[in-house]
Design a protein around this motif. Structure first.
Motif, short mmCIF file in Angstrom:
data_model
loop_
_atom_site.label_atom_id
_atom_site.label_comp_id
_atom_site.label_asym_id
_atom_site.label_seq_id
_atom_site.Cartn_x
_atom_site.Cartn_y
_atom_site.Cartn_z
N ARG A 23 -0.96 6.96 4.35
CA ARG A 23 -2.11 6.14 3.95
C ARG A 23 -1.73 5.11 2.90
O ARG A 23 -2.11 3.93 2.99
CB ARG A 23 -3.24 7.03 3.43
N ARG A 27 -1.63 1.04 3.44
CA ARG A 27 -2.49 0.27 2.52
C ARG A 27 -1.70 -0.83 1.81
O ARG A 27 -2.23 -1.91 1.52
CB ARG A 27 -3.11 1.22 1.52
N ALA A 49 -5.44 5.87 8.70
CA ALA A 49 -4.69 4.93 7.87
C ALA A 49 -4.82 3.51 8.41
O ALA A 49 -5.05 2.56 7.65
CB ALA A 49 -3.22 5.33 7.79
#
Length: 251
Positions: A23, A27, A49
């Motif tokens: 994740r 990001r 994600a």
């Protein structure tokens, strides 16, 4: 975005610290190949994600048992093909069993050694040729405070983690000439594995100097893993980096 353009493989990606890494890396703009054996959870992690990404980051799930060389090699071939290369390997995959030292069985040893130590060696070897040819790469393996100090009940697990850290120091020395850096991360972070073994280890984790508890995956762990995968850590190799609230002190 700190990792835009980075191509990253994360093992043990279905839950816990592996899922946190997937994740966080997506990001921060990375393209991630997430490897595990728990396919449903693994696909869920990569889907979540990707769905929350607001930039170029993306993730794909691949199945592989890290203790099996053929599966590891096939998964890394697929990952490199999908990613277009490999900049970072984060080898989170790990397991734990607690017993008195005299009672560990052959099955326990095969399980712990196969995933924790053999799995580390196999994934690192699979990543090496691509990183060597590119003259750059980052490997982050997972050690443990159990590999540094006595933790009754965890003798076999401790032996595997001590082995992981010794292996990591050695490849840092051997592979540095190819532009590859390798470090061990020593975490004391709340995960499904620490929750399931809380009865055996609650007295250990209550002694964490920073707050008397395990760290939070998103607040305490993810920022460190982002930094270690980034170019900001380009001159750090061969180190045991503790993200453990002071549970164990390293130098």
């Amino acid at each position: 975005m700190q990792l835009e353009g980075k191509r990253i493989v994360v093992t043990g990606s279905a839950q816990g610290m592996g899922a946190t890494c997937v994740r966080a890396y997506v990001r921060e703009g990375a393209t991630v190949a997430a490897i595990d054996v728990r396919d449903e959870l693994g696909r869920q992690t990569t889907s979540e994600a990707a769905a929350t990404s607001t930039g170029p980051g993306s993730a794909v799930y691949l199945h592989a048992d890290v203790s099996d060389r053929a599966q590891v090699d096939a998964a890394f071939d697929d990952a490199v093909h999908h990613l277009g290369g490999l900049d970072v390997l984060v080898n989170v995959a790990g397991v734990q069993r607690a017993r008195p030292a005299a009672q560990f069985t052959d099955d326990d040893l095969d399980f712990l050694l196969g995933i924790n130590l053999r799995g580390t060696i196999l994934t690192n070897q699979a990543a090496f040729p691509t990183m060597r040819d590119a003259r750059t790469g980052t490997i982050l393996n997972f050690g443990s405070d159990a590999g540094l100090t006595a933790m009754p009940g965890l003798a076999a697990y401790s032996a595997t983690k001590g082995g992981v850290m010794a292996w990591t120091r050695t490849i840092a020395g051997e592979w540095g000439a190819h532009g590859i850096r390798a470090n061990s991360v020593i975490p004391a972070i709340q995960t499904p594995m620490t929750t399931s073994g809380a009865t055996e280890r609650s007295d250990i984790y209550s002694s964490v100097p920073l707050g008397g508890a395990l760290g939070d995956p998103e607040r305490d762990f993810a920022p460190v893993m982002i930094f270690l995968a980034s170019d900001g850590a380009r001159f750090i190799t061969g180190q045991a980096i503790a993200v453990n609230g002071g549970l164990g002190m390293v130098r």
